[in-house]
Enzyme design. Structure first.
Site, short mmCIF file in Angstrom:
data_model
loop_
_atom_site.label_atom_id
_atom_site.label_comp_id
_atom_site.label_asym_id
_atom_site.label_seq_id
_atom_site.Cartn_x
_atom_site.Cartn_y
_atom_site.Cartn_z
N ASP A 295 1.54 -2.87 9.12
CA ASP A 295 0.43 -2.76 7.37
C ASP A 295 -0.39 -4.46 8.21
O ASP A 295 -0.23 -5.01 9.38
CB ASP A 295 1.47 -3.43 6.34
CG ASP A 295 0.51 -2.92 5.70
OD1 ASP A 295 -0.89 -3.44 5.49
OD2 ASP A 295 1.15 -2.22 4.37
N ASP B 31 -4.19 -2.50 13.28
CA ASP B 31 -4.92 -0.75 13.37
C ASP B 31 -4.44 -0.15 13.87
O ASP B 31 -3.67 -0.35 14.85
CB ASP B 31 -6.46 -1.17 13.94
CG ASP B 31 -6.59 0.51 13.45
OD1 ASP B 31 -6.49 1.08 13.30
OD2 ASP B 31 -8.05 0.36 13.75
N ASP C 51 -4.55 4.84 1.25
CA ASP C 51 -5.86 4.00 0.06
C ASP C 51 -6.15 5.89 0.24
O ASP C 51 -6.60 6.76 0.96
CB ASP C 51 -6.66 3.48 0.61
CG ASP C 51 -7.44 3.36 -0.19
OD1 ASP C 51 -8.13 4.00 -1.30
OD2 ASP C 51 -7.86 1.62 0.03
N PHE D 85 5.32 1.55 -6.67
CA PHE D 85 3.38 1.39 -6.94
C PHE D 85 4.48 3.15 -7.47
O PHE D 85 4.02 3.44 -8.20
CB PHE D 85 3.18 1.47 -5.22
CG PHE D 85 1.88 2.51 -5.27
CD1 PHE D 85 0.66 1.69 -5.98
CD2 PHE D 85 2.17 3.82 -5.32
CE1 PHE D 85 -0.71 2.06 -5.96
CE2 PHE D 85 0.71 3.92 -4.86
CZ PHE D 85 -0.28 3.52 -5.58
#
Length: 223
Positions: A66, A93, A116, A191
């Site tokens: 991350d 990345d 995302d 989440f």
């Protein structure tokens, strides 16, 4: 970042952290100190689910990547507090990691939970699960390795299913060719709970890396 997260980063990064710089190939056995299977998790948020999965399956190594610094510190703190020797945290990345730093057939699994969704149409090209990404990932996954994605954004779930189904290097583990039930090994994240409270539908996808396809002799005729 909390003081505890900052402290964990400072203390534990030299031992359990990995800077993704694309400079050299990684020996995963050396990184983890064992020859156990390695699963790559891309995007782990604050790391609670990662820590739970690591604790439940100590024989599987998790390389969690991350760019969110507080999350990195939090996962390192959780790993330290719970003596999770099978967790390593990567900063950078994941594409560079896969392309430049991992060797072929070095991974036993790939997890992408709640990436995302880039909901606006003009941003769809930024979504991670695309044919090009899957082709790259396939080169680093052993035959039989499990690719597990989850999202609470239904249009993205449909795109994931379409792209994975069409890719020749992967096959759906579900006989009906659809979504999977959430497997027991994936914890319900904070989440995810928030999304469910809002009425979101969470979809899991479980695909396997198929054996490498060798070119047939006929494909070389006439050249």
């Amino acid at each position: 970042m909390t003081a505890g997260q900052a402290d964990a980063l400072q203390r534990l990064w030299p031992t359990w952290g990995l800077d993704i710089d694309g400079q050299e190939k990684i020996d995963l056995g050396e990184l983890f100190g064992n020859d156990g299977p390695v699963v790559l998790e891309i995007g782990f948020g604050m790391g609670e689910a990662t820590a739970q999965m690591a604790a439940a399956d100590p024989d599987t190594n998790i390389l969690a990547v991350d760019v969110h610094t507080p999350g990195q510190g939090n996962l390192l703190s959780l790993a330290d507090r719970n003596a999770l020797a099978n967790v390593r945290v990567g900063n950078g990345d994941a594409i560079i990691l896969l392309r430049e730093m991992l060797t072929p057939d070095s991974l036993d699994g790939l997890r992408v939970y709640f990436p995302d969704p880039w909901p606006k149409k003009r941003h769809h090209k930024r979504r991670l699960i695309q044919p090009e990404f899957l082709s790259l990932a396939a080169t680093r996954l052993r035959p039989g390795a499990l690719v597990h994605c989850a999202t609470d954004w239904e249009p993205y779930a449909e795109q994931m299913l379409e792209v994975l189904t069409a890719h020749p290097d992967f096959e759906n583990t579900q006989e009906d060719g659809g979504f999977a039930a959430r497997p027991e090994f994936r914890p319900l994240t904070r989440f995810e709970g928030q999304g469910l409270d809002k009425g979101h539908v969470v979809n899991d996808l479980l695909f396997r890396r198929v054996p490498h396809q060798e070119p047939s002799p006929e494909s070389h005729q006439g050249r």
